[in-house]
Design an enzyme around this catalytic site. Structure first.
Site, PDB file in Angstrom:
ATOM      1  N   ARG A   1     101.158  14.622   8.572  1.00 21.10           N
ATOM      2  CA  ARG A   1     100.447  14.215   7.358  1.00 21.10           C
ATOM      3  C   ARG A   1     100.741  15.174   6.215  1.00 21.10           C
ATOM      4  NH1 ARG A   1      94.678  14.716   7.894  1.00 21.10           N
ATOM      5  NH2 ARG A   1      94.979  14.541   5.665  1.00 21.10           N
TER       6      ARG A   1
ATOM      7  N   ARG B   1      91.548  10.351   3.662  1.00 21.36           N
ATOM      8  CA  ARG B   1      90.330  10.420   2.858  1.00 21.36           C
ATOM      9  C   ARG B   1      90.641  10.524   1.362  1.00 21.36           C
ATOM     10  NH1 ARG B   1      85.766  11.823   4.871  1.00 21.36           N
ATOM     11  NH2 ARG B   1      85.331  12.748   2.848  1.00 21.36           N
TER      12      ARG B   1
ATOM     13  N   CYS C   1      84.618  13.178   9.197  1.00 23.10           N
ATOM     14  CA  CYS C   1      85.818  13.416   9.991  1.00 23.10           C
ATOM     15  C   CYS C   1      85.540  14.640  10.844  1.00 23.10           C
ATOM     16  CB  CYS C   1      87.060  13.563   9.125  1.00 23.10           C
ATOM     17  SG  CYS C   1      87.140  15.070   8.199  1.00 23.10           S
TER      18      CYS C   1
ATOM     19  N   ARG D   1      81.723  15.441   5.084  1.00 20.60           N
ATOM     20  CA  ARG D   1      82.555  15.166   3.904  1.00 20.60           C
ATOM     21  C   ARG D   1      82.089  13.964   3.072  1.00 20.60           C
ATOM     22  NH1 ARG D   1      88.790  16.406   5.264  1.00 20.60           N
ATOM     23  NH2 ARG D   1      88.801  16.839   3.048  1.00 20.60           N
ATOM     24  N   PRO D   2      80.887  14.060   2.533  1.00 17.55           N
ATOM     25  CA  PRO D   2      80.400  12.968   1.677  1.00 17.55           C
ATOM     26  C   PRO D   2      81.123  12.954   0.331  1.00 17.55           C
ATOM     27  CG  PRO D   2      78.847  14.790   1.666  1.00 17.55           C
ATOM     28  CD  PRO D   2      79.940  15.180   2.621  1.00 17.55           C
ATOM     29  N   VAL D   3      80.920  11.870  -0.434  1.00 13.90           N
ATOM     30  CA  VAL D   3      81.513  11.808  -1.788  1.00 13.90           C
ATOM     31  C   VAL D   3      80.408  11.629  -2.835  1.00 13.90           C
ATOM     32  CG1 VAL D   3      83.845  11.073  -1.159  1.00 13.90           C
ATOM     33  CG2 VAL D   3      82.063   9.351  -1.451  1.00 13.90           C
ATOM     34  N   ASP D   4      79.195  12.089  -2.483  1.00 12.39           N
ATOM     35  CA  ASP D   4      78.047  11.906  -3.378  1.00 12.39           C
ATOM     36  C   ASP D   4      78.278  12.540  -4.754  1.00 12.39           C
ATOM     37  OD1 ASP D   4      78.038  14.287  -1.774  1.00 12.39           O
ATOM     38  OD2 ASP D   4      76.032  14.755  -2.513  1.00 12.39           O
TER      39      ASP D   4
ATOM     40  N   LYS E   1     101.395  18.525  -1.172  1.00 15.04           N
ATOM     41  CA  LYS E   1     100.733  17.247  -0.859  1.00 15.04           C
ATOM     42  C   LYS E   1      99.470  17.087  -1.697  1.00 15.04           C
ATOM     43  CE  LYS E   1      97.818  17.001   2.820  1.00 15.04           C
ATOM     44  NZ  LYS E   1      96.502  16.475   2.422  1.00 15.04           N
ATOM     45  N   ASN E   2      98.652  18.148  -1.741  1.00 18.74           N
ATOM     46  CA  ASN E   2      97.347  18.021  -2.400  1.00 18.74           C
ATOM     47  C   ASN E   2      97.461  17.947  -3.920  1.00 18.74           C
ATOM     48  OD1 ASN E   2      96.149  17.994   0.054  1.00 18.74           O
ATOM     49  ND2 ASN E   2      95.143  19.993  -0.118  1.00 18.74           N
TER      50      ASN E   2
ATOM     51  N   ASP F   1      92.074  25.881   4.112  1.00 16.82           N
ATOM     52  CA  ASP F   1      93.278  25.269   4.684  1.00 16.82           C
ATOM     53  C   ASP F   1      94.217  26.299   5.319  1.00 16.82           C
ATOM     54  OD1 ASP F   1      92.380  22.794   4.010  1.00 16.82           O
ATOM     55  OD2 ASP F   1      93.823  22.423   2.402  1.00 16.82           O
TER      56      ASP F   1
HETATM   57  C1  UD1 Z   1      90.384  19.170  -0.698  1.00 18.77           C
HETATM   58  C2  UD1 Z   1      91.724  19.233  -0.020  1.00 18.77           C
HETATM   59  C3  UD1 Z   1      91.590  19.830   1.384  1.00 18.77           C
HETATM   60  C4  UD1 Z   1      90.856  21.162   1.333  1.00 18.77           C
HETATM   61  C5  UD1 Z   1      89.540  21.041   0.541  1.00 18.77           C
HETATM   62  C6  UD1 Z   1      88.869  22.386   0.321  1.00 18.77           C
HETATM   63  C7  UD1 Z   1      92.942  17.393  -0.996  1.00 18.77           C
HETATM   64  C8  UD1 Z   1      93.551  16.053  -0.812  1.00 18.77           C
HETATM   65  N1  UD1 Z   1      92.274  17.913   0.057  1.00 18.77           N
HETATM   66  O1  UD1 Z   1      89.580  18.287   0.086  1.00 18.77           O
HETATM   67  O2  UD1 Z   1      92.906  20.030   1.921  1.00 18.77           O
HETATM   68  O3  UD1 Z   1      90.553  21.584   2.658  1.00 18.77           O
HETATM   69  O4  UD1 Z   1      89.788  20.463  -0.749  1.00 18.77           O
HETATM   70  O5  UD1 Z   1      89.728  23.256  -0.316  1.00 18.77           O
HETATM   71  O6  UD1 Z   1      93.087  18.010  -2.031  1.00 18.77           O
HETATM   72  N2  UD1 Z   1      81.322  17.819  -0.653  1.00 18.77           N
HETATM   73  C9  UD1 Z   1      80.103  17.202  -0.775  1.00 18.77           C
HETATM   74  N3  UD1 Z   1      79.999  16.114  -1.605  1.00 18.77           N
HETATM   75  C10 UD1 Z   1      81.059  15.631  -2.306  1.00 18.77           C
HETATM   76  C11 UD1 Z   1      82.303  16.281  -2.177  1.00 18.77           C
HETATM   77  C12 UD1 Z   1      82.409  17.373  -1.344  1.00 18.77           C
HETATM   78  O7  UD1 Z   1      79.137  17.605  -0.145  1.00 18.77           O
HETATM   79  O8  UD1 Z   1      80.897  14.650  -3.038  1.00 18.77           O
HETATM   80  C13 UD1 Z   1      81.480  18.993   0.253  1.00 18.77           C
HETATM   81  C14 UD1 Z   1      82.397  18.672   1.445  1.00 18.77           C
HETATM   82  O9  UD1 Z   1      81.707  18.019   2.481  1.00 18.77           O
HETATM   83  C15 UD1 Z   1      82.883  20.052   1.843  1.00 18.77           C
HETATM   84  C16 UD1 Z   1      82.957  20.777   0.501  1.00 18.77           C
HETATM   85  O10 UD1 Z   1      82.157  20.019  -0.418  1.00 18.77           O
HETATM   86  O11 UD1 Z   1      81.966  20.686   2.678  1.00 18.77           O
HETATM   87  C17 UD1 Z   1      84.353  20.904  -0.058  1.00 18.77           C
HETATM   88  O12 UD1 Z   1      84.933  19.626  -0.136  1.00 18.77           O
HETATM   89  P1  UD1 Z   1      86.005  19.224  -1.238  1.00 18.77           P
HETATM   90  O13 UD1 Z   1      86.325  20.362  -2.133  1.00 18.77           O
HETATM   91  O14 UD1 Z   1      85.531  17.957  -1.869  1.00 18.77           O
HETATM   92  O15 UD1 Z   1      87.267  18.907  -0.325  1.00 18.77           O
HETATM   93  P2  UD1 Z   1      88.228  17.694  -0.539  1.00 18.77           P
HETATM   94  O16 UD1 Z   1      88.406  17.494  -1.993  1.00 18.77           O
HETATM   95  O17 UD1 Z   1      87.836  16.550   0.313  1.00 18.77           O
END
Ligand code: UD1
Length: 440
Positions: A415, A111, A135, A140-143, A22-23, A323
């Site tokens: 999912r 997300r 969530c 889980r920000p996207v900054d 999926k990922n 995961d």
């Molecule tokens: C992806 C996977 C998810 C997995 C995760 C960690 C997908 C669709 N999902 O999620 O299954 O659990 O990787 O292996 O591939 N963070 C920030 N700012 C940002 C982005 C991330 O602070 O802009 C933080 C997040 O809050 C979290 C950490 O970084 O604490 C890791 O997140 P991230 O690697 O981005 O996970 P996802 O890509 O959302």
């Protein structure tokens, strides 16, 4: 809402095949927004994949099934969001390039919809994407994604819960990620393929799914170097071209079946496994007493007779995957001696622990640490799934528990696990899905 009824204790034997990841499928599907066309195979039939198709369709991408399950063969038909059986191979092509909005109702259910931001900005120069919001497992920000796009020349504002981004054209630059975010790396990677000049991403996520995306982009004419390392270099190109890519197998599904085998296997063989992606899990299971036989993409495992307690610390790849954290806890719960799990990736990813404790596990949470006392005899109970991987952990706990369990809210597991109950049943588990309407 569907639920699972599980009677614990049955040995698991025979063979099971892991589906496409999926990922990995999600970012590759969203990369179709970069244009040029894409043929993608080994796409799992999952709720998140259907959500991605719905969003892509709203964004003008036509997805044509090239092969699905033989009984569902619908070559040349377009996908409708009502279809239940989407598996296999698709041709994705741009039909219209005018749309640029990912609405809240889709982003809130998945997300990973934020993965359309990078390709939309690069190709259509405009993107309006609902902010994903927090969530259950963390804020889980996207900054990190947004800061990178600003460095590449995008103007970004947040209004009414939406990320509004536009650019006159992205330019390559050096980007140092403060954390190796997986979807962040993928988003930047996609944007950089069509940016002017070259982009270097330092501290990039090294997850195999990032590499799978990069390989698929290179097949379409992108110029990405350093695949599989933490330093990626992308030399921008004018256009991508159509090429075929087969999605890698799902390492988390494989890992979930491995733990199931370690708990209840009577020589369980798991096919379509890339063992090289599972090192940290295999090390942990070996420490607990597991023994594996590997054979060209397959791995066999039997129940660990007296599992020993151990410790695991979730970390970005190649560390122990967050995961798999919920799924390793049931075996730690019954192991001889204590175990510890430290969750470093997400701040609130232990919601399944209370439910496991209701089944008889003895796990204490202190901040980001779970202390598992071990030696528990799990008993069936009615429990509530709270997120995708938590549900998988609860299913594993129910499979070894004495008596009957009900797992509520299995839409979470739908999912990300293709036909989980059919696969488990085929290897001997006593698991039934009870459809929502049957709930009294
Ligand atoms: C992806 C996977 C998810 C997995 C995760 C960690 C997908 C669709 N999902 O999620 O299954 O659990 O990787 O292996 O591939 N963070 C920030 N700012 C940002 C982005 C991330 O602070 O802009 C933080 C997040 O809050 C979290 C950490 O970084 O604490 C890791 O997140 P991230 O690697 O981005 O996970 P996802 O890509 O959302």
């Amino acid at each position: 809402m569907d639920r699972f009824h599980i009677v614990g204790g049955s040995p698991l034997r025979g063979e099971v095949k892991v589906s496409g990841s999926k990922n990995s499928a999600l970012p590759i599907l969203f990369s179709s927004l970069l244009g040029g066309g894409l043929v993608i195979g080994n796409v799992p039939s999952l709720r998140d994949i259907r959500t991605a198709f719905s969003l892509l369709s709203q964004l003008g991408i036509r997805a044509q099934p090239l092969s699905v399950n033989p009984e569902e063969h619908r070559e040349n038909s377009s996908i409708s969001s009502a279809s239940e059986e989407w598996a296999g191979k698709y041709r994705l092509s741009e039909e219209s390039v005018s749309a640029h909005e990912a609405p809240y109702d889709l982003v809130r259910t998945m997300r990973a919809s934020v993965l359309c931001l990078g390709p939309l900005l690069a190709k259509r120069k405009r993107a309006r994407v609902s902010l994903p919001g927090g969530c259950l497992i963390g804020a889980r920000p996207v900054d990190i994604h947004l800061n990178a796009f600003v460095r590449m020349g995008a103007k970004i504002s947040i209004d009414h819960g939406y990320i509004d981004a536009h650019t006159s054209g992205l330019s390559g630059c050096d980007i140092h990620l403060p954390y190796p975010t997986v979807t962040g790396t993928e988003n930047i990677l996609m944007a950089a393929t069509l940016a002017r000049g070259s982009t270097r991403i330092f501290n990039a996520a090294q997850e195999p799914e990032v590499s799978d995306l990069a390989i698929s982009l290179n097949a379409r004419g992108a110029r990405i170097e350093g695949i599989g390392t933490s330093s990626l270099k992308v030399t921008g190109v004018e256009n991508l071209i159509e090429a075929s890519h087969t999605v890698m197998s799902d390492r988390i599904e494989a890992g979930t079946f491995l733990v199931a085998g370690a708990l209840l296997g009577d020589r369980l063989t798991i096919h379509n496994v890339d063992v090289s992606c599972l090192d940290s899990l295999l090390i942990t299971l070996r420490e607990m007493g597991a023994d594996f036989q590997e054979d060209h993409g397959s791995i066999s495992i039997s129940r660990i007779l007296n599992p020993r307690g151990t410790s695991a610390r979730t970390e970005p790849y190649p560390g122990f995957p967050t995961d798999m954290q919920a799924q390793i806890l049931p075996i730690m719960a019954i192991a001889e001696g204590p175990s510890t799990v430290v969750e470093t990736v997400f701040e609130n990813r232990f919601t399944h622990v209370m439910e496991m404790n209701r089944m008889g596990a003895n796990i204490d949470i202190h901040g980001s640490r779970a202390f598992v006392r071990g030696g528990a005899h799990l008993e069936g109970a009615s429990v509530m799934a709270s997120d995708l991987r938590a549900s998988a952990g609860l299913v594993l706990a129910a499979l070894i528990a004495k008596g009957e369990s009900e797992i509520q809210r299995v839409y979470h597991i739908d999912r990300g696990y293709e036909k989980i109950e059919t696969k488990l049943e085929s290897i001997g588990a006593r698991i039934k899905r009870i459809r929502g309407e049957e709930i009294s």
